[in-house]
Design an enzyme around this catalytic site. Structure first.
Site, PDB file in Angstrom:
ATOM      1  N   GLY A 160      18.997  30.948  21.103  1.00  0.00           N
ATOM      2  CA  GLY A 160      19.241  32.224  21.794  1.00  0.00           C
ATOM      3  C   GLY A 160      18.686  32.188  23.209  1.00  0.00           C
ATOM      4  CB  ILE A 212      24.984  38.110  15.353  1.00  0.00           C
ATOM      5  CG1 ILE A 212      26.207  37.206  15.164  1.00  0.00           C
ATOM      6  CG2 ILE A 212      25.127  39.383  14.525  1.00  0.00           C
ATOM      7  CD1 ILE A 212      26.392  36.665  13.748  1.00  0.00           C
ATOM      8  CE  LYS A 235      21.278  31.033   7.595  1.00  0.00           C
ATOM      9  NZ  LYS A 235      20.707  32.317   8.030  1.00  0.00           N
ATOM     10  CE1 TYR A 271      23.172  27.853   9.091  1.00  0.00           C
ATOM     11  CE2 TYR A 271      25.452  27.728   8.339  1.00  0.00           C
ATOM     12  CZ  TYR A 271      24.437  28.419   8.962  1.00  0.00           C
ATOM     13  OH  TYR A 271      24.675  29.692   9.460  1.00  0.00           O
TER      14      TYR A 271
HETATM   15  N1  LIG Z   1      27.945  33.329  14.155  1.00  0.00           N
HETATM   16  C1  LIG Z   1      28.475  33.092  12.972  1.00  0.00           C
HETATM   17  O1  LIG Z   1      29.674  32.853  12.860  1.00  0.00           O
HETATM   18  C2  LIG Z   1      27.617  33.097  11.718  1.00  0.00           C
HETATM   19  C3  LIG Z   1      28.255  32.795  10.509  1.00  0.00           C
HETATM   20  C4  LIG Z   1      27.493  32.786   9.362  1.00  0.00           C
HETATM   21  C5  LIG Z   1      26.155  33.133   9.407  1.00  0.00           C
HETATM   22  N2  LIG Z   1      25.569  33.420  10.584  1.00  0.00           N
HETATM   23  C6  LIG Z   1      24.127  33.760  10.566  1.00  0.00           C
HETATM   24  O2  LIG Z   1      23.875  34.835  11.455  1.00  0.00           O
HETATM   25  C7  LIG Z   1      22.596  34.682  12.051  1.00  0.00           C
HETATM   26  C8  LIG Z   1      22.719  34.775  13.571  1.00  0.00           C
HETATM   27  O3  LIG Z   1      23.555  33.721  14.026  1.00  0.00           O
HETATM   28  P1  LIG Z   1      24.123  33.650  15.518  1.00  0.00           P
HETATM   29  O4  LIG Z   1      25.531  33.225  15.430  1.00  0.00           O
HETATM   30  O5  LIG Z   1      23.779  34.882  16.255  1.00  0.00           O
HETATM   31  O6  LIG Z   1      23.323  32.374  16.058  1.00  0.00           O
HETATM   32  P2  LIG Z   1      22.280  32.237  17.264  1.00  0.00           P
HETATM   33  O7  LIG Z   1      21.867  30.818  17.280  1.00  0.00           O
HETATM   34  O8  LIG Z   1      22.852  32.822  18.488  1.00  0.00           O
HETATM   35  O9  LIG Z   1      21.088  33.156  16.763  1.00  0.00           O
HETATM   36  C9  LIG Z   1      19.966  32.680  16.046  1.00  0.00           C
HETATM   37  C10 LIG Z   1      18.739  33.133  16.818  1.00  0.00           C
HETATM   38  O10 LIG Z   1      17.574  32.807  16.077  1.00  0.00           O
HETATM   39  C11 LIG Z   1      16.620  32.256  16.974  1.00  0.00           C
HETATM   40  N3  LIG Z   1      15.739  31.421  16.138  1.00  0.00           N
HETATM   41  C12 LIG Z   1      16.045  30.295  15.472  1.00  0.00           C
HETATM   42  N4  LIG Z   1      14.989  29.870  14.755  1.00  0.00           N
HETATM   43  C13 LIG Z   1      13.990  30.762  14.991  1.00  0.00           C
HETATM   44  C14 LIG Z   1      12.654  30.882  14.524  1.00  0.00           C
HETATM   45  N5  LIG Z   1      12.140  30.012  13.662  1.00  0.00           N
HETATM   46  N6  LIG Z   1      11.907  31.915  14.969  1.00  0.00           N
HETATM   47  C15 LIG Z   1      12.425  32.836  15.839  1.00  0.00           C
HETATM   48  N7  LIG Z   1      13.685  32.774  16.295  1.00  0.00           N
HETATM   49  C16 LIG Z   1      14.457  31.749  15.870  1.00  0.00           C
HETATM   50  C17 LIG Z   1      17.431  31.499  18.000  1.00  0.00           C
HETATM   51  O11 LIG Z   1      16.766  31.268  19.212  1.00  0.00           O
HETATM   52  C18 LIG Z   1      18.614  32.443  18.175  1.00  0.00           C
HETATM   53  O12 LIG Z   1      18.355  33.408  19.165  1.00  0.00           O
HETATM   54  C19 LIG Z   1      22.049  33.344  11.539  1.00  0.00           C
HETATM   55  O13 LIG Z   1      21.168  33.590  10.480  1.00  0.00           O
HETATM   56  C20 LIG Z   1      23.274  32.611  11.052  1.00  0.00           C
HETATM   57  O14 LIG Z   1      22.974  31.702  10.016  1.00  0.00           O
HETATM   58  C21 LIG Z   1      26.270  33.405  11.753  1.00  0.00           C
END
Ligand SMILES: NC(=O)c1ccc[n+]([C@@H]2O[C@H](COP(=O)([O-])OP(=O)(O)OC[C@H]3O[C@@H](n4cnc5c(N)ncnc54)[C@H](O)[C@@H]3O)[C@@H](O)[C@H]2O)c1
Length: 323
Positions: A41, A17, A158, A154
């Site tokens: 990521g 995202i 959150k 999780y």
């Molecule tokens: N994709 C979904 O369906 C969904 C649903 C509910 C909530 N979310 C929330 O949206 C956000 C983005 O999710 P996403 O789907 O893009 O997942 P993603 O895993 O692609 O993105 C998370 C990013 O955070 C980075 N990261 C993790 N821990 C870190 C840290 N301590 N310091 C720096 N970078 C760090 C990862 O490398 C990754 O690039 C998250 O907070 C997730 O909880 C996503």
């Protein structure tokens, strides 16, 4: 809607995202600092904006950025998306999940409060837990499972982020907004950590069986990533949204079994659907929810937007991006 910020900090900006958000912000003429440790990521997610004059990438954990407070102070807005995400990742290590989601958010919120920079926190529909309601609204009670089932780490971490963010809003007057994201899908989402749509598309493209966990009757609503990003940007720019929690998601509901059939149909695949019991798919401690549908009236009321991209279109666009 308030003036658009000029410099923006995006944690998790190399994620699924986050990378779409970064593209959007740069496209609007804003400059962006990304903090990402590339745990889930990848820098390739930012390929389309690589070398952009307005983009700075700090490859580090949020908590290990020595100049985090300065970065926050130099920014007119912060999107905090960095988190441990994905059922498989969470089931593998509750410790990593809790540390990433709780400690890193605490550090980011402290920096936002120290500088007074508006911050949007990406939370999750997982906080609704296993409540059997047909659709969820922001004021609902939450029904999270017990701590010996690690999948709830999780949701709980959150949820604690949400409490922490709202405490900052109340006690330190930090402009905070919380977006509870429901399933978001689209190009660049990886199937590696258990995300269902990329897994299905990859299997269908290879004419391999689509593995549905459980009996497939569990339903979800899939929101296109550009719709999610639109909602996040609008929420960040909406003064009235500060101190509030918003559901962000699509309300087009489909069972996972039907999703598998839809993917096979759209991709003209010869794949079959294979049902795998949860006990075989996941380590002990897994529980699934039957439904996960948002009520997004509050989002519409505050920012005049609701996700509308159809599931068919989402599957087509996502499939086009997967080799
Ligand atoms: N994709 C979904 O369906 C969904 C649903 C509910 C909530 N979310 C929330 O949206 C956000 C983005 O999710 P996403 O789907 O893009 O997942 P993603 O895993 O692609 O993105 C998370 C990013 O955070 C980075 N990261 C993790 N821990 C870190 C840290 N301590 N310091 C720096 N970078 C760090 C990862 O490398 C990754 O690039 C998250 O907070 C997730 O909880 C996503």
């Amino acid at each position: 809607m308030a003036n658009r910020p000029k410099h923006v900090l995006v944690t998790g900006g190399a994620g699924f995202i986050g990378s779409h958000l970064v593209e959007r912000l740069l496209g609007e003429g804003q400059s962006v600092t990304v903090i990402d440790d590339c745990s889930t990521g990848r820098l390739e997610n930012l390929q389309s904006v690589q070398g952009h004059a307005g983009l700075e990438i700090v490859q580090a954990k949020v908590s290990q950025c020595a100049n985090l407070v300065e970065l926050a102070r130099e920014s007119q807005a912060i999107y905090h998306l960095a988190a441990a995400v994905g059922v498989e990742l969470v089931m593998d290590s509750a410790l990593k999940t809790i540390e990433s989601n709780l400690c890193e958010t605490q550090v980011m919120l402290d920096a936002a409060s120290a500088s007074g920079t508006p911050i949007l926190l990406a939370s999750t529909s997982e906080v609704y837990g296993k409540s059997a309601k047909a659709a969820f609204s922001e004021e609902d009670d939450l029904l999270i499972g017990p701590p010996h089932l690690s999948r709830w780490s999780y949701a709980c971490s959150k949820l604690m982020d949400e409490f922490l963010a709202l405490a900052h809003a109340r006690e330190k007057k930090t402009p905070v907004v919380i977006a509870r994201l429901f399933n978001t899908v689209g190009p660049r989402q990886t199937g590696q950590y258990g995300m269902v749509l990329p897994r299905f598309i990859q299997a269908a493209k290879k004419d391999q069986p689509l593995k549905v966990f459980g009996d497939g009757s569990q339903t979800r609503c899939f929101c296109y990533v550009n719709d999610t990003v639109e909602a996040l940007v609008r929420l960040q720019n909406c003064p009235a949204a500060k101190g509030e929690v918003f559901n962000v998601g699509s309300f087009e509901e489909i069972s996972i079994g039907k999703l598998a059939e839809l993917v096979i149909h759209i991709l003209h695949s010869t794949s079959s659907v294979e049902y795998v019991p949860y006990t075989m798919a996941y380590a002990p401690g897994f529980e699934d929810m039957l439904r996960r549908k948002p009520i997004v009236d509050k989002l519409k009321k505050y920012v005049g937007f609701q996700p509308t991209t159809s599931l068919r279109q989402i599957v087509e666009w996502t499939a086009a991006s997967i080799q």
